[in-house]
Design a protein around this motif. Structure first.
Motif, short mmCIF file in Angstrom:
data_model
loop_
_atom_site.label_atom_id
_atom_site.label_comp_id
_atom_site.label_asym_id
_atom_site.label_seq_id
_atom_site.Cartn_x
_atom_site.Cartn_y
_atom_site.Cartn_z
N MET A 163 0.75 -1.38 0.00
CA MET A 163 0.19 -0.07 -0.04
C MET A 163 0.82 1.18 -0.01
SD MET A 163 -2.97 1.12 2.61
CE MET A 163 -3.68 -0.57 2.28
N ALA A 164 0.59 2.22 -1.03
CA ALA A 164 1.21 3.54 -0.93
C ALA A 164 1.05 4.21 0.27
CB ALA A 164 1.07 4.12 -2.28
N LEU A 165 2.36 4.91 0.73
CA LEU A 165 2.41 5.83 1.77
C LEU A 165 2.07 6.97 1.46
CD1 LEU A 165 3.33 6.47 4.69
CD2 LEU A 165 5.57 6.83 3.95
N ARG A 166 0.90 7.78 2.28
CA ARG A 166 0.60 8.89 1.95
C ARG A 166 1.08 9.94 3.05
NH1 ARG A 166 -4.56 9.11 2.25
NH2 ARG A 166 -5.07 10.77 0.89
N LEU A 167 1.75 11.03 2.80
CA LEU A 167 2.29 11.93 3.84
C LEU A 167 1.96 13.43 3.46
CD1 LEU A 167 5.85 10.40 4.14
CD2 LEU A 167 4.10 10.55 5.98
N PHE A 168 1.90 14.29 4.55
CA PHE A 168 1.51 15.55 4.50
C PHE A 168 3.05 16.35 4.14
CE2 PHE A 168 1.17 19.97 5.78
CZ PHE A 168 -0.03 20.34 5.25
N ASN A 169 2.91 17.00 2.93
CA ASN A 169 4.11 17.47 2.43
C ASN A 169 3.95 19.19 2.60
OD1 ASN A 169 6.12 18.67 1.13
ND2 ASN A 169 5.69 17.37 -0.88
N THR A 170 4.61 19.71 3.63
CA THR A 170 4.50 20.95 3.87
C THR A 170 4.72 21.85 2.72
OG1 THR A 170 5.80 20.20 6.29
CG2 THR A 170 5.50 22.97 5.52
N LEU A 171 5.52 21.31 1.69
CA LEU A 171 5.88 22.35 0.57
C LEU A 171 4.65 22.42 -0.17
CD1 LEU A 171 8.12 23.77 -0.88
CD2 LEU A 171 8.75 21.61 -2.25
N SER A 172 3.77 21.44 -0.60
CA SER A 172 2.62 21.52 -1.39
C SER A 172 1.39 21.79 -0.43
CB SER A 172 2.39 20.03 -2.12
OG SER A 172 1.99 19.03 -1.18
N ALA A 173 1.70 21.68 0.83
CA ALA A 173 0.49 21.80 1.74
C ALA A 173 -0.61 20.79 1.43
CB ALA A 173 -0.08 23.30 1.94
N LYS A 174 -0.11 19.65 0.83
CA LYS A 174 -1.41 18.56 0.88
C LYS A 174 -0.82 17.36 1.38
CE LYS A 174 -1.73 19.20 -3.71
NZ LYS A 174 -1.51 20.15 -4.71
N VAL A 175 -1.63 16.33 1.43
CA VAL A 175 -1.14 15.12 1.42
C VAL A 175 -0.94 14.17 0.36
CG1 VAL A 175 -2.04 12.75 2.30
CG2 VAL A 175 -2.66 14.57 3.64
N GLU A 176 0.07 13.76 0.03
CA GLU A 176 0.54 13.20 -1.22
C GLU A 176 0.85 11.82 -1.16
OE1 GLU A 176 3.14 15.54 -3.76
OE2 GLU A 176 3.18 17.04 -2.21
N GLU A 177 1.06 11.23 -2.27
CA GLU A 177 1.30 9.65 -2.29
C GLU A 177 2.94 9.87 -2.33
OE1 GLU A 177 -0.86 6.70 -4.57
OE2 GLU A 177 1.06 6.01 -5.17
N PHE A 178 3.58 9.12 -1.40
CA PHE A 178 5.14 9.05 -1.49
C PHE A 178 5.80 8.11 -2.41
CE2 PHE A 178 9.11 7.53 -0.03
CZ PHE A 178 10.03 8.52 -0.03
N GLN A 179 6.68 8.42 -3.22
CA GLN A 179 7.45 7.27 -3.91
C GLN A 179 8.78 7.88 -3.99
OE1 GLN A 179 6.25 4.64 -5.24
NE2 GLN A 179 4.02 4.92 -5.19
N PRO A 180 9.80 7.16 -3.69
CA PRO A 180 11.08 7.68 -4.03
C PRO A 180 11.57 7.78 -5.49
CG PRO A 180 11.08 5.32 -3.45
CD PRO A 180 9.64 5.78 -3.39
N GLN A 181 12.63 8.35 -5.77
CA GLN A 181 13.21 8.94 -7.12
C GLN A 181 13.68 7.63 -7.58
OE1 GLN A 181 15.25 12.90 -7.09
NE2 GLN A 181 15.38 12.02 -5.08
N GLN A 182 14.22 6.56 -6.78
CA GLN A 182 14.95 5.56 -7.32
C GLN A 182 14.43 4.12 -6.72
OE1 GLN A 182 19.12 6.14 -6.39
NE2 GLN A 182 19.57 4.29 -6.84
N ASP A 183 13.60 3.60 -7.52
CA ASP A 183 13.28 2.19 -6.98
C ASP A 183 12.92 2.10 -5.46
OD1 ASP A 183 13.54 1.17 -9.36
OD2 ASP A 183 15.75 0.28 -9.00
N HIS A 184 13.53 1.30 -4.69
CA HIS A 184 13.20 1.06 -3.46
C HIS A 184 14.15 1.95 -2.44
CE1 HIS A 184 9.80 -1.61 -3.97
NE2 HIS A 184 10.63 -1.95 -5.11
N LEU A 185 14.74 2.85 -2.92
CA LEU A 185 15.91 3.46 -2.09
C LEU A 185 15.19 4.73 -1.66
CD1 LEU A 185 18.78 3.65 -0.50
CD2 LEU A 185 19.45 4.75 -2.55
N VAL A 186 15.29 5.09 -0.30
CA VAL A 186 14.66 6.28 0.06
C VAL A 186 15.83 7.22 0.83
CG1 VAL A 186 13.13 7.77 1.67
CG2 VAL A 186 12.52 5.47 0.93
N ARG A 187 15.98 8.22 0.27
CA ARG A 187 17.36 9.17 0.54
C ARG A 187 16.55 10.21 1.51
NH1 ARG A 187 19.74 10.95 -4.51
NH2 ARG A 187 18.09 10.38 -5.33
N MET A 188 16.70 10.06 2.78
CA MET A 188 16.30 11.15 3.49
C MET A 188 17.17 11.87 4.61
SD MET A 188 13.96 8.25 5.79
CE MET A 188 13.85 8.82 7.36
#
Ligand SMILES: [Zn+2]
Length: 497
Positions: A1-26
């Motif tokens: 199930m896709a993770l949805r998070l509140f993005n302060t930048l867009s001020a919306k809850v958005e679906e999160f996907q990393p840029q690169q396959d399964h690696l999250v760079r945070m």
């Protein structure tokens, strides 16, 4: 199930996907090591930990960088006051922070980086900004960011800076929006202050440049996620965006996720109100690390958390309830076979747990899903409706729960012990409300979980051999160590007092 998070930048809850396959760079902003961490700081760090763990449970790999700010205005001031070097001053608090992370069972990020070990990179970054016209050098050798050149300034904090005086400057690292000015990237040395000799001259970095530089150095131009407490949105994160995007021309971070600050007993935490607590204060007041972690994790990160001592007590009993439930499953006697009703309960809990966390990390609903299961299974077990084959899927739900919340294993005693030793060494036992003996009495016992299990097994053997004198003696020994033993029709259960 896709993770949805509140993005302060867009001020919306958005679906999160990393840029690169399964690696999250945070990247998450770490502590400024000038003092012991307080419960407000740790709310943010617990949020980051919960997010880390859920990303991993969802199949992602992490590259998480956290900085240690080991040079800034406050550190320089405090070190000078004590007549020690910046390095001597920060070492103690960095060590304390790492211990506090362990106390709260916070996972260690893949990379922890110190500002003072990346100073040449900061100088090079500032030189790059100067070349592009975003930075300028003042007469004293300090460098400032020219915010008039970055029209998007304010896009994260949604503040309007139109009409701001061009060219006015601010030197301090922390300031409010009314004070938004060209901010210091690099500060020329003042008498008695720590400074470094670099390609752009002598001085020290401002706080904001540290994070821009280390995030880019270790994670690349565009991060998947940048995390922190809401108090960092302005000016710190706004300034990070300005610096990074001015230099690279690329988006700095795709997701900005911020944890709300907490109230303590209904009020803003402050030293003057007497409601300011470090993590260590709370433990010395007789609260278990697992209760503190549970309470901090139980309120979703975007909701205001009212941290109260009543809440801590409730958290302790919730943890106890879950531990007892697990013990009941592990040690109870269940008839062979399976009951489809119980299998369905386990499946519902498992699905709800994942779905609610995927929904902007709703930890309160995730806990509710687990407690619904606990209540119904306990009732079914009381009615003799739970079967042997129902146990593994129920335990699997608890495993899934504990990969995120991490409170089921009782690791409190050695952590409390370490804090007591520290307090004694520092002569800091004044903060202990009940006195050392009581903290010990209520919280710790010298017997490990394994030791308890062994004693209980011995007691069972004695009882089977009808050696009641021996079994009573073991029970007394356990009681003295703060262990309550309960004989139930499902077998023996125990808990710590
Ligand atoms: Zn930062």
């Amino acid at each position: 199930m896709a993770l949805r998070l509140f993005n302060t930048l867009s001020a919306k809850v958005e679906e999160f996907q990393p840029q690169q396959d399964h690696l999250v760079r945070m990247y998450s902003c770490g502590p400024t090591v000038y003092d012991y961490g307080h419960v407000g700081n740790f709310r943010t760090f617990v949020f980051v930990d919960i997010l880390r763990r859920f990303l991993q449970q969802s199949g992602y790999e992490l590259k998480h960088v956290m900085n240690i700010t080991d040079v800034d205005d406050k550190i320089i001031r405090n070190a000078a006051k004590q007549g020690v070097t910046v390095g001597e001053y920060t070492k103690k608090y960095e060590q304390a922070f790492r211990e506090d992370m362990q106390t709260l069972s916070l996972e260690t990020p893949e990379l922890i980086v110190r500002a003072t070990e990346n100073i040449p990179d900061m100088a090079a970054f500032i030189a790059g900004l100067e070349q592009k016209g975003y930075a300028y050098r003042a007469d004293d050798g300090s460098y400032y960011f020219r915010i008039a050149k970055f029209p998007e300034y304010g896009k994260l904090s949604k503040k309007d800076f139109a009409g701001m005086e061009v060219g006015a400057r601010v030197d301090v690292d922390e300031y409010d929006k009314d004070n938004a000015r060209d901010f210091a990237l690099w500060k020329a040395p003042k008498p008695g202050e720590a400074w470094w000799d670099t390609a752009i001259g002598a001085g020290r970095p401002g706080w904001h440049i540290e994070c821009s530089v280390m995030a880019r150095k270790f994670l690349g131009d565009t991060l998947d996620m940048h995390l922190g407490g809401e108090d960092l949105i302005f000016p710190h994160h706004e300034n990070e965006i300005a610096q990074s995007e001015a230099l690279t021309g690329k988006p700095f971070a795709r997701f900005w996720v911020h944890a709300r600050f907490l109230l303590v007993e209904g009020e803003k935490m402050s030293k003057s109100l007497g409601n300011f607590y470090t993590l260590r204060d709370l433990v010395l007041k007789g609260h278990k690390p697992s209760s503190i972690r549970y309470l901090l994790a139980s309120v979703p990160y975007r909701r205001q958390l009212n941290f109260t001592f009543g809440g801590l007590k409730q958290a302790a009993s919730s943890v106890e309830r879950l531990r007892n439930f697990k013990l009941r499953l592990e040690t109870g006697h269940f008839e062979p076979g399976s009951n489809p009703k119980i299998a369905a309960l386990a499946q519902t809990a498992r699905e709800c747990f994942t779905a609610t966390l995927a929904d902007d990390l709703n930890t309160a609903e995730a806990l509710a899903a687990v407690f619904d299961m606990v209540r119904e299974v306990n009732a079914a077990a009381d009615a003799g409706e739970v079967r042997k084959n129902d146990i593994p899927p129920l335990l699997a739900v608890l495993t899934q729960f504990d990969q995120i919340f991490d409170v089921l294993r009782d690791t409190d005693a050695p952590k409390i012990e370490r804090i007591l030793e520290w307090a004694q060494k520092e002569g800091n036992l004044d903060g202990v409300s009940n006195g050392r003996a009581d903290v010990y009495g209520t919280l710790t016992s010298k017997v490990s979980d394994q030791g308890v299990e062994e004693l209980i097994a011995k007691r069972e053997a004695a009882r089977r051999a009808r050696d009641f004198k021996a079994s009573d003696a073991i029970r007394a020994q356990l009681a003295e160590a703060g262990i309550i033993v309960e004989d139930t029709k499902d077998g023996v259960r125990w808990k710590r007092k």
